[in-house]
Write an enzyme that holds these catalytic residues in place. Sequence first.
Site, PDB file in Angstrom:
ATOM      1  N   ASP A 248       2.589 -46.501  -1.851  1.00  0.00           N
ATOM      2  CA  ASP A 248       3.271 -45.195  -1.843  1.00  0.00           C
ATOM      3  C   ASP A 248       2.352 -44.178  -2.534  1.00  0.00           C
ATOM      4  OD1 ASP A 248       5.224 -43.151  -1.727  1.00  0.00           O
ATOM      5  OD2 ASP A 248       6.838 -44.599  -1.845  1.00  0.00           O
ATOM      6  N   HIS A 271      -0.162 -42.932  -0.481  1.00  0.00           N
ATOM      7  CA  HIS A 271       0.423 -41.766   0.182  1.00  0.00           C
ATOM      8  C   HIS A 271      -0.033 -40.450  -0.433  1.00  0.00           C
ATOM      9  CE1 HIS A 271       3.925 -44.312   2.041  1.00  0.00           C
ATOM     10  NE2 HIS A 271       2.732 -44.810   2.271  1.00  0.00           N
TER      11      HIS A 271
END
Length: 424
Positions: A248, A271
Amino acid sequence: MNHHPTEVLQSRSLVPRMVLLTVFLVSCFSSGFFLYGHSHASPIYNVMDFGAKAMGGDNSRAFGAAWGATCGDDGGRGAPTFYVPRGMTFKLKPISFNGPCKSNSVIVQIDGILKAPGSLAEWEASSRKTWLTFTSINNLVIKGSGSLDGQGSIWWKHSSPQTTQVEDLMNSASRPTALRLSKCNNLVLSGLHHLNSAKNHISINNVNGATISNLKIVAPSWSPNTDGIDISNSRDLHIHDLDIQTGDDCIAINSETFDLNITRITCGPGHGISVGSLGKDGESAAVGGIHVRNCTFIGAQNGARIKTFQGGSGTVRDISFEDIILDNTRNPIIIDQFYCPEHGCGTSQSNLKITSVTYRGFRGTSSRREAITLNCANIGCTGITMNSIDIRSAKPGGKVEAICKNAHGRYTDVTSPQSICLTD
Ligand SMILES: *[C@@H]1O[C@H](CO)[C@@H](O)[C@H](O)[C@H]1NC(C)=O
Ligand SMILES: *[C@@H]1O[C@H](CO)[C@@H](O)[C@H](O)[C@H]1NC(C)=O
């Protein structure tokens, strides 16, 4: 053996000296006195002296006792050190290291490996928020060459749609953060390896003044919600020289964070370095003075990202991303004011104002045609500056473009994409 009289005399007087020296050495070794190789070292509380056992069962009792001694030391002989020795692995159930401590500053030196419980049965329902918590400790230094292993795979497995426990563990709220630092002003965190957290690896909340450096944070690209570092309600922070590879956000900057410099981070898989998400469930948010420099994104889903939910309010201002290298990154530059990871976010407009955002010195490749996405709410993003941008397609012969909605500002020295859709 015939001793010369003077020799006899010498060796006689040496005996008590030797005994004294031996007693001194033994007591020094047992208190870890010689770790730093000089005689004026401050006190060291080695978890082994409090009953910790490498590769044994849960060590939280011994760690708690060593912490009690460390935090209770008044610092008269220098900052006390809580010490986890190298070359050893300690199993540890969720534990809180709470202050305030008696000493003005406290050192936590972790050279060994700490492992979270390896089965869900060992995690009591009430302790599933965090594995390691440090709270209310000013001038705390956490450093060392050791590792914090969150053993996240037992949680990720259960959060996969193939299992029956989906309901409970899919929800990131029911998985623990590995390391939470809150109300710790003038914090230093450096050197450690953080791996496989069940959820985010590090949470920083209510911290004024921090230097976070030289960490390696690693979890598989598919592991759910395994952010590297999440920050909220904090100011005056410098984060530099980290290698983050997770499932993430590499770093997520949340509400009430101000004056944060982020330098020389390598992110990917991951991310991106994200401001947000902000404004969930209509909340009001403020973030400002965030400066990201000399960062590299490798195979990341996003590079420089700002994400807000619809319906929130507040301001994101004075943000810069400079000297950024991109290698095959999906969204090198993205503002998304319609962020909706779980669908069904409705269509209410956002009152979250994004203003004064600078992107300067972007080089490298995008894996997606839309290398730049500025998707702003009706309220508009203003004061966006782009300068010295050269983002090519990662695909041979591929094209890149910028797409904009309600995005206002100026650009200069943009080589690729051919133009940016910013308006005055
Ligand atoms: C951030 O960088 C700026 C510019 O280099 C500097 O003036 C400021 O003191 C830095 N702040 C922190 C918290 O490191
Ligand atoms: C950032 O990168 C530039 C260009 O490579 C270099 O000149 C500069 O010294 C770097 N700055 C920092 C703070 O790492």
